[in-house]
Scaffold this motif. Structure first.
Motif, PDB file in Angstrom:
ATOM      1  N   ARG A  11      32.273  36.627  41.215  1.00 47.10           N
ATOM      2  CA  ARG A  11      32.005  35.607  40.189  1.00 47.10           C
ATOM      3  C   ARG A  11      33.244  35.301  39.364  1.00 47.10           C
ATOM      4  NH1 ARG A  11      27.717  39.053  39.141  1.00 47.10           N
ATOM      5  NH2 ARG A  11      28.391  39.556  37.022  1.00 47.10           N
ATOM      6  N   THR A  12      34.050  36.340  39.130  1.00 46.13           N
ATOM      7  CA  THR A  12      35.126  36.245  38.156  1.00 46.13           C
ATOM      8  C   THR A  12      36.429  35.701  38.723  1.00 46.13           C
ATOM      9  OG1 THR A  12      34.145  38.124  36.958  1.00 46.13           O
ATOM     10  CG2 THR A  12      36.457  37.609  36.478  1.00 46.13           C
ATOM     11  N   LEU A  13      36.763  36.061  39.950  1.00 47.05           N
ATOM     12  CA  LEU A  13      38.086  35.730  40.490  1.00 47.05           C
ATOM     13  C   LEU A  13      38.380  34.228  40.515  1.00 47.05           C
ATOM     14  CD1 LEU A  13      38.452  38.388  43.345  1.00 47.05           C
ATOM     15  CD2 LEU A  13      39.461  38.405  41.058  1.00 47.05           C
ATOM     16  N   PRO A  14      37.449  33.364  40.927  1.00 48.35           N
ATOM     17  CA  PRO A  14      37.781  31.928  40.867  1.00 48.35           C
ATOM     18  C   PRO A  14      38.092  31.456  39.445  1.00 48.35           C
ATOM     19  CG  PRO A  14      35.878  32.297  42.292  1.00 48.35           C
ATOM     20  CD  PRO A  14      36.137  33.590  41.579  1.00 48.35           C
ATOM     21  N   ALA A  44      37.885  36.747  49.955  1.00 52.23           N
ATOM     22  CA  ALA A  44      36.657  35.960  49.817  1.00 52.23           C
ATOM     23  C   ALA A  44      36.791  34.934  48.705  1.00 52.23           C
ATOM     24  CB  ALA A  44      35.472  36.885  49.544  1.00 52.23           C
ATOM     25  N   ALA A  45      37.373  35.341  47.584  1.00 53.40           N
ATOM     26  CA  ALA A  45      37.508  34.439  46.436  1.00 53.40           C
ATOM     27  C   ALA A  45      38.528  33.343  46.694  1.00 53.40           C
ATOM     28  CB  ALA A  45      37.894  35.234  45.196  1.00 53.40           C
ATOM     29  N   LEU A  46      39.628  33.693  47.351  1.00 56.68           N
ATOM     30  CA  LEU A  46      40.689  32.708  47.601  1.00 56.68           C
ATOM     31  C   LEU A  46      40.294  31.707  48.679  1.00 56.68           C
ATOM     32  CD1 LEU A  46      43.860  34.995  47.505  1.00 56.68           C
ATOM     33  CD2 LEU A  46      43.234  33.242  45.830  1.00 56.68           C
ATOM     34  N   GLY A  47      39.571  32.174  49.686  1.00 59.06           N
ATOM     35  CA  GLY A  47      39.264  31.312  50.819  1.00 59.06           C
ATOM     36  C   GLY A  47      37.807  30.933  50.969  1.00 59.06           C
ATOM     37  N   GLY A  48      36.954  31.415  50.060  1.00 58.22           N
ATOM     38  CA  GLY A  48      35.534  31.104  50.163  1.00 58.22           C
ATOM     39  C   GLY A  48      34.865  31.736  51.362  1.00 58.22           C
ATOM     40  N   ARG A  73      32.539  34.095  53.273  1.00 56.28           N
ATOM     41  CA  ARG A  73      31.396  35.001  53.208  1.00 56.28           C
ATOM     42  C   ARG A  73      31.659  36.241  54.045  1.00 56.28           C
ATOM     43  NH1 ARG A  73      27.088  36.565  56.104  1.00 56.28           N
ATOM     44  NH2 ARG A  73      25.127  37.036  54.965  1.00 56.28           N
ATOM     45  N   SER A  74      32.354  36.068  55.176  1.00 54.55           N
ATOM     46  CA  SER A  74      32.647  37.209  56.052  1.00 54.55           C
ATOM     47  C   SER A  74      33.496  38.242  55.329  1.00 54.55           C
ATOM     48  CB  SER A  74      33.357  36.726  57.319  1.00 54.55           C
ATOM     49  OG  SER A  74      32.511  35.909  58.092  1.00 54.55           O
ATOM     50  N   ALA A  75      34.500  37.796  54.565  1.00 51.23           N
ATOM     51  CA  ALA A  75      35.331  38.733  53.817  1.00 51.23           C
ATOM     52  C   ALA A  75      34.517  39.449  52.757  1.00 51.23           C
ATOM     53  CB  ALA A  75      36.514  37.998  53.184  1.00 51.23           C
ATOM     54  N   ALA A  76      33.613  38.734  52.099  1.00 57.75           N
ATOM     55  CA  ALA A  76      32.759  39.370  51.096  1.00 57.75           C
ATOM     56  C   ALA A  76      31.876  40.436  51.742  1.00 57.75           C
ATOM     57  CB  ALA A  76      31.898  38.314  50.402  1.00 57.75           C
ATOM     58  N   LEU A  77      31.356  40.142  52.927  1.00 56.55           N
ATOM     59  CA  LEU A  77      30.522  41.118  53.635  1.00 56.55           C
ATOM     60  C   LEU A  77      31.352  42.324  54.054  1.00 56.55           C
ATOM     61  CD1 LEU A  77      27.837  41.963  54.839  1.00 56.55           C
ATOM     62  CD2 LEU A  77      28.386  40.595  56.876  1.00 56.55           C
ATOM     63  N   ARG A  78      32.589  42.096  54.517  1.00 56.66           N
ATOM     64  CA  ARG A  78      33.448  43.228  54.874  1.00 56.66           C
ATOM     65  C   ARG A  78      33.711  44.111  53.656  1.00 56.66           C
ATOM     66  NH1 ARG A  78      36.062  39.264  58.113  1.00 56.66           N
ATOM     67  NH2 ARG A  78      37.651  38.868  56.510  1.00 56.66           N
ATOM     68  N   ALA A  79      33.916  43.495  52.496  1.00 55.77           N
ATOM     69  CA  ALA A  79      34.146  44.270  51.278  1.00 55.77           C
ATOM     70  C   ALA A  79      32.954  45.160  50.967  1.00 55.77           C
ATOM     71  CB  ALA A  79      34.442  43.330  50.100  1.00 55.77           C
ATOM     72  N   LEU A  80      31.785  44.586  50.999  1.00 55.18           N
ATOM     73  CA  LEU A  80      30.579  45.350  50.669  1.00 55.18           C
ATOM     74  C   LEU A  80      30.303  46.446  51.698  1.00 55.18           C
ATOM     75  CD1 LEU A  80      28.398  42.321  49.575  1.00 55.18           C
ATOM     76  CD2 LEU A  80      28.925  44.280  48.114  1.00 55.18           C
ATOM     77  N   ALA A  81      30.396  46.109  52.969  1.00 50.62           N
ATOM     78  CA  ALA A  81      30.070  47.077  54.023  1.00 50.62           C
ATOM     79  C   ALA A  81      31.082  48.209  54.102  1.00 50.62           C
ATOM     80  CB  ALA A  81      29.991  46.360  55.370  1.00 50.62           C
TER      81      ALA A  81
END
Length: 450
Positions: free
Chosen positions: A118-121, A406-410, A412-420
């Motif tokens: 939420r914050t990075l953008p 995820a924040a720089l490029g939008g 979703r896959s990067a966000a999922l990699r971060a969480l997993a």
């Protein structure tokens, strides 16, 4: 000097202003611009600071701004302390985490990743605004999760953005007190050996007048358990490590215990703060002495800090000595003075690694001792993460980098990699469900993830 505080309507602003009032040295801050999106809170905060400055000669002037560019113009230093989604966002992260059986704390695990997404953008946009209207300003980042936020802003501002946190200095202060050593942690006589990432580091040396006194502390279980981190982790585990862990490592070392305590608690920390802060802002807006209202509310916050962690460790109530602020506002003043007036200081800061730690690359933001002068903050050569912590540091840095991607490029896959990939999330299926719930709950803030 002019200081602009972005997020100046936030609750901790009076801590910074108190430090400015105490500073009577030549070249001190004389003008403070508070920037916030909430005009009502800005007005109330201005009342609190006016109450705080009553009777103080030459107190820094305070102006309020809802337009960031207006407040930033002419700034010598910028403090960034924003909370995208507010405290309700924090409470939502905690609820989502608990519903999937994981810890939802705001800077650790799922909560930290969701908060960062939420914050990075927003902080990236802020960084571009600063670069445009106040290009000579130095930025001191308080916004959590501090490490990844500082790294994101550094992609725009380079080394002119420095992150600070009060956890390491608070840990060192309590360690000195446990040894009955009457020295300030910011004294030139004290050198801290500390390394890691924000909210993930270890104090491995504590030199006073050149002698490392940490072994003295580690040899005495009663002294270890006389202060907060010692009680939280227990003397046996700290002696096993041979180092003092940052308090946030409790989420990793005692994950099951903390999660169980969270699930049994009547309210999450975020939900408690939402209710408390709603009452505070209402009362402070009309109080005859709003500073007293703030002080009472702050005391209540400190008493209940990390309550479920303490419950999981059977610690009971916090000691009065542990209620003292870690002192991040004093670190910020020392940092500003070091840069503005070339007053050399040694501080623990969040900065680009530049080869200080061998396991992360040069541009990665790490939390380590630095020397400060007119050219900025410089990592101290020789900082070292304990062997047992190196894997965790590299894993969490990967998580931060995927969150940033995820924040720089939008992505979703990067966000999922971060969480997993996070150690506090034990299943790809759970990671996917957490991300889906976050995107649903924060539809506007996370709509950029595709």
């Amino acid at each position: 000097m002019k200081l602009t505080m972005v997020g100046g309507g936030g609750f901790r602003t009076p801590l910074v202003y108190a430090a400015l009032l105490r500073d009577r040295e030549p070249g001190r801050v004389t003008s403070v611009a508070l920037v916030d999106t909430d005009a009502g809170r800005l007005a109330t905060m201005a009342r609190i600071l006016a109450d705080q400055a009553a009777g103080v000669a030459d107190a820094p002037t305070v102006t309020t701004h809802t337009d960031a560019a207006e407040g930033l113009r002419g700034a010598d230093f910028v403090f960034s302390a924003i909370r995208v989604g507010g405290l309700p966002g924090r409470a939502t992260d905690e609820r989502i985490g608990q519903s999937h059986g994981v810890i939802g704390q705001e800077t650790v695990g799922f909560g930290g990743i969701s908060y960062a997404l939420r914050t990075l953008p927003v902080v990236l946009e802020l960084a571009h605004t600063i670069a445009r209207v106040a290009p000579q300003a130095w930025v001191i980042n308080f916004t959590n999760p501090a490490g990844v936020v500082t790294e994101a802003m550094s992609t725009v501002l380079g080394e002119r953005v420095i992150g600070i946190c009060d956890s390491p200095i608070g840990l060192a202060r309590r360690a000195l007190s446990a040894l009955d050593i009457d020295e300030s942690v910011t004294s030139p006589a004290v050198e801290l050996e500390y390394a890691g990432l924000n909210h993930l580091g270890w104090l491995t040396g504590l030199r006073v007048h050149g002698r490392d006194v940490l072994p003295d502390l580690l040899s005495q279980p009663d002294r270890i358990e006389s202060f907060e981190e010692g009680k939280l982790f227990g003397a046996e585990w700290i002696q096993t490590l041979g180092a003092l862990p940052n308090e946030y490592l409790h989420y990793y070392s005692f994950r099951r215990d903390v999660l169980q305590a969270d699930q049994y608690a009547p309210l999450t920390r975020g939900r408690y703060l939402v209710d408390q802060q709603q009452s505070f802002w209402t009362d402070a807006a009309t109080a005859a002495h709003p500073l007293r209202t703030w002080e009472q509310c702050r005391h209540e916050r400190e008493v209940t800090y990390m309550a479920t962690n303490r419950d999981s460790a059977g610690m009971g109530e916090r000691d009065d000595a542990d209620l003292v602020s870690g002192g991040y506002e004093n670190v910020a003043i020392a940092l500003m003075r070091g840069i503005a007036h070339d007053q050399q200081a040694r501080l623990i800061l969040n900065v680009r690694n530049n080869g200080a730690l061998p396991d992360v690359d040069a541009d990665a933001v790490v939390e380590i001792p630095c020397t400060v002068d007119a050219k900025g903050a410089h990592p101290v050569v020789g900082a070292a993460v304990p062997d047992f912590g190196r894997g965790l540091v590299t894993t969490i840095k990967y998580v931060e980098r995927q969150t940033l991607e995820a924040a720089l490029g939008g992505s979703r896959s990067a966000a999922l990699r971060a969480l997993a990939s996070h150690p506090l999330i034990d299943s790809v299926r759970v990671a996917r469900a957490l991300l889906d719930d976050a995107r649903s709950s924060f539809a506007d803030d996370l709509s950029y993830l595709r």
